[in-house]
Design a protein around this motif. Structure first.
Motif, PDB file in Angstrom:
ATOM      1  N   VAL A 157       0.862  -1.174   0.000  1.00  0.00           N
ATOM      2  CA  VAL A 157       0.000   0.000   0.000  1.00  0.00           C
ATOM      3  C   VAL A 157       0.900   1.225   0.000  1.00  0.00           C
ATOM      4  N   GLY A 158       0.796   2.021  -1.064  1.00  0.00           N
ATOM      5  CA  GLY A 158       1.532   3.274  -1.155  1.00  0.00           C
ATOM      6  C   GLY A 158       0.610   4.426  -0.817  1.00  0.00           C
ATOM      7  N   TYR A 159       1.116   5.375  -0.048  1.00  0.00           N
ATOM      8  CA  TYR A 159       0.329   6.517   0.418  1.00  0.00           C
ATOM      9  C   TYR A 159       0.850   7.781  -0.259  1.00  0.00           C
ATOM     10  N   PHE A 160      -0.069   8.568  -0.822  1.00  0.00           N
ATOM     11  CA  PHE A 160       0.287   9.768  -1.576  1.00  0.00           C
ATOM     12  C   PHE A 160      -0.570  10.937  -1.112  1.00  0.00           C
ATOM     13  N   ARG A 161       0.028  12.091  -0.934  1.00  0.00           N
ATOM     14  CA  ARG A 161      -0.673  13.281  -0.431  1.00  0.00           C
ATOM     15  C   ARG A 161      -1.814  13.700  -1.348  1.00  0.00           C
ATOM     16  N   ASP A 162      -1.619  13.590  -2.673  1.00  0.00           N
ATOM     17  CA  ASP A 162      -2.653  14.066  -3.592  1.00  0.00           C
ATOM     18  C   ASP A 162      -2.582  13.293  -4.909  1.00  0.00           C
ATOM     19  N   ALA A 163      -3.571  13.548  -5.756  1.00  0.00           N
ATOM     20  CA  ALA A 163      -3.661  12.852  -7.046  1.00  0.00           C
ATOM     21  C   ALA A 163      -2.473  13.187  -7.940  1.00  0.00           C
ATOM     22  N   ASP A 164      -1.929  14.404  -7.821  1.00  0.00           N
ATOM     23  CA  ASP A 164      -0.772  14.777  -8.641  1.00  0.00           C
ATOM     24  C   ASP A 164       0.448  13.926  -8.297  1.00  0.00           C
ATOM     25  N   ALA A 165       0.673  13.665  -7.012  1.00  0.00           N
ATOM     26  CA  ALA A 165       1.801  12.823  -6.599  1.00  0.00           C
ATOM     27  C   ALA A 165       1.627  11.409  -7.142  1.00  0.00           C
ATOM     28  N   LEU A 166       0.430  10.888  -7.044  1.00  0.00           N
ATOM     29  CA  LEU A 166       0.146   9.553  -7.563  1.00  0.00           C
ATOM     30  C   LEU A 166       0.335   9.507  -9.082  1.00  0.00           C
ATOM     31  N   ALA A 167      -0.097  10.544  -9.770  1.00  0.00           N
ATOM     32  CA  ALA A 167       0.071  10.605 -11.229  1.00  0.00           C
ATOM     33  C   ALA A 167       1.545  10.692 -11.607  1.00  0.00           C
ATOM     34  N   GLN A 168       2.320  11.434 -10.832  1.00  0.00           N
ATOM     35  CA  GLN A 168       3.753  11.516 -11.119  1.00  0.00           C
ATOM     36  C   GLN A 168       4.391  10.145 -11.009  1.00  0.00           C
ATOM     37  N   TRP A 169       4.000   9.366 -10.004  1.00  0.00           N
ATOM     38  CA  TRP A 169       4.535   8.013  -9.855  1.00  0.00           C
ATOM     39  C   TRP A 169       4.057   7.111 -10.995  1.00  0.00           C
ATOM     40  N   ARG A 170       2.783   7.189 -11.303  1.00  0.00           N
ATOM     41  CA  ARG A 170       2.207   6.341 -12.344  1.00  0.00           C
ATOM     42  C   ARG A 170       2.877   6.555 -13.700  1.00  0.00           C
ATOM     43  N   THR A 171       3.276   7.786 -13.995  1.00  0.00           N
ATOM     44  CA  THR A 171       3.812   8.100 -15.319  1.00  0.00           C
ATOM     45  C   THR A 171       5.339   8.123 -15.381  1.00  0.00           C
ATOM     46  N   ASN A 172       6.010   7.821 -14.270  1.00  0.00           N
ATOM     47  CA  ASN A 172       7.472   7.775 -14.273  1.00  0.00           C
ATOM     48  C   ASN A 172       7.944   6.710 -15.271  1.00  0.00           C
TER      49      ASN A 172
END
Length: 117
Positions: free
Chosen positions: A68-83
């Motif tokens: 389970v990864g925890y992210f402050r906001d959708a932008d942080a999650l999107a940055q990880w998803r698109t790396n």
């Protein structure tokens, strides 16, 4: 994400909502060449994402892994998803390391914790 054999046995603490979680459940194949190295690199990369809060990981004796990864906001999650390195690792995971996996993304609206003191 990893076996976390040297990680302390304690869950990540509660965060102030809202925040996002990515729940990655896996069953791995017998072929694991390069998995540990790639996993270590992915942990290094995700920790560098602004807004990454932490992760929990568990592995059952039967082989089910849950991260389970925890992210402050959708932008942080999107940055990880698109790396791009993460995307390449995903492709290799589907080709070699995972028998099956499921990814759930959720917005957390309530969060609390307890620690025996």
């Amino acid at each position: 994400m990893s076996d976390h054999s040297d990680a302390p046995v304690a869950p990540i603490g509660a965060f102030e909502p809202p925040y996002y979680v990515a729940v990655f459940s896996t069953v791995r194949t017998q072929e694991q060449d390069g998995y540990r190295e790639t996993n270590a690199r992915m942990e290094e990369l995700v920790r560098a994402v602004p807004g990454f809060l932490g992760m929990d990981h568990a592995q059952t004796p039967g082989g089910l892994g849950i991260t389970v990864g925890y992210f402050r906001d959708a932008d942080a999650l999107a940055q990880w998803r698109t790396n791009e390195e993460h995307r390449a690792a995903q492709r290799r995971g589907r080709a070699e390391w995972y028998e099956s996996y499921t990814l759930h993304i959720a917005k957390v609206e309530r969060s609390h914790g307890y620690t025996r003191g």
